[in-house]
Structures are given as structure tokens and as C-alpha cells.
Design a protein around this motif. Structure first.
Motif, PDB file in Angstrom:
ATOM      1  N   ASP A 147      -6.082   0.624 -20.430  1.00 46.87           N
ATOM      2  CA  ASP A 147      -5.752  -0.436 -21.375  1.00 46.87           C
ATOM      3  C   ASP A 147      -4.940   0.080 -22.558  1.00 46.87           C
ATOM      4  O   ASP A 147      -4.704  -0.633 -23.530  1.00 46.87           O
ATOM      5  CB  ASP A 147      -7.014  -1.156 -21.863  1.00 46.87           C
ATOM      6  N   SER A 148      -4.506   1.353 -22.478  1.00 46.33           N
ATOM      7  CA  SER A 148      -3.645   1.922 -23.521  1.00 46.33           C
ATOM      8  C   SER A 148      -2.943   3.145 -22.941  1.00 46.33           C
ATOM      9  O   SER A 148      -3.357   3.700 -21.917  1.00 46.33           O
ATOM     10  CB  SER A 148      -4.460   2.325 -24.754  1.00 46.33           C
ATOM     11  N   GLY A 149      -1.877   3.556 -23.611  1.00 47.61           N
ATOM     12  CA  GLY A 149      -1.199   4.781 -23.218  1.00 47.61           C
ATOM     13  C   GLY A 149      -0.388   4.658 -21.950  1.00 47.61           C
ATOM     14  O   GLY A 149      -0.018   3.576 -21.510  1.00 47.61           O
ATOM     15  N   SER A 150      -0.129   5.815 -21.339  1.00 51.52           N
ATOM     16  CA  SER A 150       0.716   5.909 -20.160  1.00 51.52           C
ATOM     17  C   SER A 150      -0.011   6.736 -19.100  1.00 51.52           C
ATOM     18  O   SER A 150      -0.700   7.702 -19.433  1.00 51.52           O
ATOM     19  CB  SER A 150       2.041   6.590 -20.545  1.00 51.52           C
ATOM     20  N   PRO A 151       0.108   6.389 -17.828  1.00 52.03           N
ATOM     21  CA  PRO A 151       0.893   5.291 -17.260  1.00 52.03           C
ATOM     22  C   PRO A 151       0.170   3.955 -17.354  1.00 52.03           C
ATOM     23  O   PRO A 151      -1.053   3.903 -17.453  1.00 52.03           O
ATOM     24  CB  PRO A 151       1.061   5.711 -15.807  1.00 52.03           C
ATOM     25  N   VAL A 152       0.936   2.888 -17.312  1.00 47.36           N
ATOM     26  CA  VAL A 152       0.372   1.545 -17.300  1.00 47.36           C
ATOM     27  C   VAL A 152      -0.218   1.232 -15.925  1.00 47.36           C
ATOM     28  O   VAL A 152      -1.307   0.669 -15.819  1.00 47.36           O
ATOM     29  CB  VAL A 152       1.451   0.509 -17.672  1.00 47.36           C
ATOM     30  N   LEU A 153       0.493   1.614 -14.881  1.00 45.15           N
ATOM     31  CA  LEU A 153       0.067   1.306 -13.513  1.00 45.15           C
ATOM     32  C   LEU A 153      -0.727   2.454 -12.912  1.00 45.15           C
ATOM     33  O   LEU A 153      -0.330   3.624 -13.014  1.00 45.15           O
ATOM     34  CB  LEU A 153       1.276   1.017 -12.619  1.00 45.15           C
ATOM     35  N   SER A 154      -1.841   2.121 -12.286  1.00 47.07           N
ATOM     36  CA  SER A 154      -2.551   3.069 -11.435  1.00 47.07           C
ATOM     37  C   SER A 154      -1.893   3.070 -10.058  1.00 47.07           C
ATOM     38  O   SER A 154      -1.480   2.022  -9.552  1.00 47.07           O
ATOM     39  CB  SER A 154      -4.023   2.692 -11.302  1.00 47.07           C
ATOM     40  N   THR A 155      -1.797   4.226  -9.456  1.00 48.75           N
ATOM     41  CA  THR A 155      -1.134   4.370  -8.163  1.00 48.75           C
ATOM     42  C   THR A 155      -2.173   4.313  -7.046  1.00 48.75           C
ATOM     43  O   THR A 155      -3.136   5.073  -7.045  1.00 48.75           O
ATOM     44  CB  THR A 155      -0.376   5.702  -8.100  1.00 48.75           C
ATOM     45  N   CYS A 156      -1.965   3.404  -6.103  1.00 52.29           N
ATOM     46  CA  CYS A 156      -2.896   3.240  -4.986  1.00 52.29           C
ATOM     47  C   CYS A 156      -2.299   3.792  -3.690  1.00 52.29           C
ATOM     48  O   CYS A 156      -2.748   4.812  -3.189  1.00 52.29           O
ATOM     49  CB  CYS A 156      -3.290   1.776  -4.837  1.00 52.29           C
ATOM     50  N   ASN A 157      -1.276   3.140  -3.151  1.00 54.54           N
ATOM     51  CA  ASN A 157      -0.646   3.599  -1.909  1.00 54.54           C
ATOM     52  C   ASN A 157       0.828   3.199  -1.937  1.00 54.54           C
ATOM     53  O   ASN A 157       1.248   2.262  -1.250  1.00 54.54           O
ATOM     54  CB  ASN A 157      -1.354   2.984  -0.695  1.00 54.54           C
ATOM     55  N   PRO A 158       1.630   3.899  -2.750  1.00 50.73           N
ATOM     56  CA  PRO A 158       3.034   3.508  -2.901  1.00 50.73           C
ATOM     57  C   PRO A 158       3.860   3.829  -1.665  1.00 50.73           C
ATOM     58  O   PRO A 158       3.477   4.654  -0.825  1.00 50.73           O
ATOM     59  CB  PRO A 158       3.490   4.347  -4.095  1.00 50.73           C
ATOM     60  N   LYS A 159       5.004   3.191  -1.567  1.00 41.83           N
ATOM     61  CA  LYS A 159       5.919   3.451  -0.463  1.00 41.83           C
ATOM     62  C   LYS A 159       6.653   4.767  -0.683  1.00 41.83           C
ATOM     63  O   LYS A 159       6.966   5.141  -1.812  1.00 41.83           O
ATOM     64  CB  LYS A 159       6.931   2.319  -0.341  1.00 41.83           C
ATOM     65  N   SER A 160       6.945   5.438   0.412  1.00 50.41           N
ATOM     66  CA  SER A 160       7.812   6.602   0.361  1.00 50.41           C
ATOM     67  C   SER A 160       9.259   6.143   0.234  1.00 50.41           C
ATOM     68  O   SER A 160       9.553   4.941   0.250  1.00 50.41           O
ATOM     69  CB  SER A 160       7.651   7.437   1.629  1.00 50.41           C
ATOM     70  N   ALA A 161      10.180   7.088   0.144  1.00 53.72           N
ATOM     71  CA  ALA A 161      11.603   6.753   0.046  1.00 53.72           C
ATOM     72  C   ALA A 161      12.071   5.962   1.272  1.00 53.72           C
ATOM     73  O   ALA A 161      12.998   5.153   1.188  1.00 53.72           O
ATOM     74  CB  ALA A 161      12.433   8.022  -0.106  1.00 53.72           C
TER      75      ALA A 161
END
Length: 268
Positions: free
Chosen positions: A30-44
Motif C-alpha cells: 500500500d506504499s512504496g515500490s513496486p506497486v504491482l506484485s508479480t504472480c506469473n508474468p509472460k515471457s518475451a
């Protein structure tokens, strides 16, 4: 899941994973960085890991596993997702809502005011609403939350490939990111992989690619179930409130940038 969703161990090890690499519920900042938590992002290449467990739970919340029961005071809602484009208006799918409450006896809500707000989308192949010729794609789903609440998030993929039951139908694409913002894909500098959109602690964003006929070749008409677990100090509002949910098409494959605001259950 097919092999196209697998990431190499090297690529997975290099991913930013705010709030740790543990499976299941993750507390979003709820403050600072990063705003988003990473769950299962896409690769390139657009693939995702079939084995990464961050943010992922393996079933809908239950009393036996989680201490939560379905809150009967706010029955599940099913709402049409209606989109207006340059060639007309069409119902492009449905949004499902459910609320769970904490229970000490397995049959009624207790007085802790702990709740889980869940939702998922199911999209169809309607493409008559816009001249781009593409079916509607949801890149982000948003749920309004109290600014001072501690919020945990999780997602459930479902278990039945090709299924039609809202409880169990399996999504084909995983939750990528989640955090306290009202900015989705394409709406902030650093998108799509950037984890610092403008913070807004009154909203939770869930980013997952949902499209019945996706131009990227990997269609997922069902979104995952996505959940926000928090304490509602004064309980929940038993009437759905206007503009408390938001679904967003960010134009990942060149589609229009469109938002749809919808009513939803929230804390009082």
C-alpha cells in the motif's frame, strides 16, 4: 497446460517477485515500490509458467481449508459485460461475483468481518461492436477496496479443461500481476511489464489475458477466479454499488482501449 506456457528455469529465476516466491495468498503493498506484485508474468515470447505457484491457490475458498463460507447475504451475481464500439453495442461475455465470509462454525459468518471478494469473467466470440474486427479482450479486472485495508490477493485457474461450470472451468492464462492501482495494460509508462503504475489504494488490479478468440493464438475465454481478502471494518454492503468493478481492454494486439465500469459488492 501445453508446453507453450512453460518458461525456462533461468527466465523464471530472473523475474521480480514482490512479496516473495511462496504459493497462495500474497499481501499487496500500500506504499512504496513496486506497486504491482508479480504472480506469473509472460515471457518475451508470451508464454507463462505452468508450474509457478506464486499467488495461486488450488481450489475455491472453503471452510475446511480456509475457514471461509459463501456469504448468503450477498448471493453470487452474474452480470452481462456490454461494450459499445464504433459499430454498435454487444454483450461480449459475463462477469461472475461471489463473496465469502470468515466463519467459526462452518455455517454462519462470524463477527471478525473478514471477507473474500471473488470474480471471474467468461467471454464469447462476439465481434460486431467494433470495426477492428477483434473479439473483446480483458487485460485487467479491477475491484474497489477501502484505502486503509490490508489486502491479500490470490487466483484459482479452475480444474476442468473446456469446462462450462463457473466454479471449475479451467482458464488457459494465468494471473500476471496484481496491485493497488486503477491503471491497467497500456495505461501507464512501463506497461506491459512495468510494475509501477500510478498507485491508487482504493482499487485492486488483477491482470490476466482473457479472450475467446485471442489474436496471439492462445485463447482463454475464462479468466482465472481472482480474489481480494480483507477485513471490512463495518461489514459488507449487501447491495451492489455502481462503478465498483472495472474491466479493461488495453489493446495488447492493437485493439481499442476500452473500459467497462460495473456494479459490485464492496465493504460498507
Amino acid at each position: 497446460m501445453t508446453s507453450r506456457f512453460l518458461l525456462s528455469a533461468i527466465a523464471a529465476a530472473g523475474l521480480l517477485c514482490h512479496a516473495g516466491a511462496q504459493a497462495g495468498w500474497v499481501t499487496v503493498s500500500d506504499s512504496g515500490s513496486p506497486v504491482l506484485s508479480t504472480c506469473n508474468p509472460k515471457s518475451a515470447s508470451g508464454s507463462q509458467s505452468a508450474t509457478l505457484a506464486t499467488c495461486k491457490i488450488t481450489a475455491l475458498p472453503t471452510y475446511a481449508a480456509d475457514g471461509y463460507i459463501v456469504a448468503t447475504s450477498v448471493p453470487q451475481r452474474t452480470t452481462n459485460i456490454s461494450v459499445t464500439g464504433d459499430t454498435g453495442t454487444a454483450v461480449v461475455g459475463k462477469l461472475y461475483e461471489r463473496v465469502w465470509c470468515h466463519s467459526t462454525n462452518g455455517s454462519s459468518c462470524d463477527t471478525t468481518n473478514k471477507f473474500i471478494f471473488g470474480m471471474r469473467a467468461n467471454l464469447n466470440t462476439t465481434s460486431t461492436w467494433n470495426s477492428d474486427g477483434e473479439t473483446f479482450e480483458i487485460n485487467d479486472m479491477f475491484h474497489a477496496v477501502p484505502t486503509g485495508a490490508t489486502v491479500e490477493i490470490a487466483y484459482f485457474m479452475g480444474t476442468v479443461a473446456g469446462g462450462t461450470n463457473v466454479d471449475t472451468a479451467q482458464a488457459n492464462k494465468y494471473l500476471e500481476y496484481s496491485g493497488r492501482t486503477k491503471k491497467g495494460l497500456g495505461e501507464y509508462a512501463g506497461s506491459p511489464s512495468g510494475v509501477n503504475p500510478t498507485r491508487d489504494n482504493t482499487w485492486i488490479n488483477f491482470r490476466a489475458d482473457t479472450n475467446a478468440l485471442d489474436p496471439d493464438g492462445i485463447s482463454s475465454p475464462w479468466s482465472p477466479w481472482v480474489f481480494a481478502r480483507l477485513t471490512c471494518t463495518s461489514g459488507i454492503d449487501t447491495v451492489a454499488r455502481t462503478s465498483k468493478l472495472r474491466v479493461h481492454e488495453g489493446g495488447e494486439e492493437g485493439q481499442s482501449d476500452i473500459e467497462v465500469l460495473m456494479s459490485g459488492y464492496v465493504c460498507q
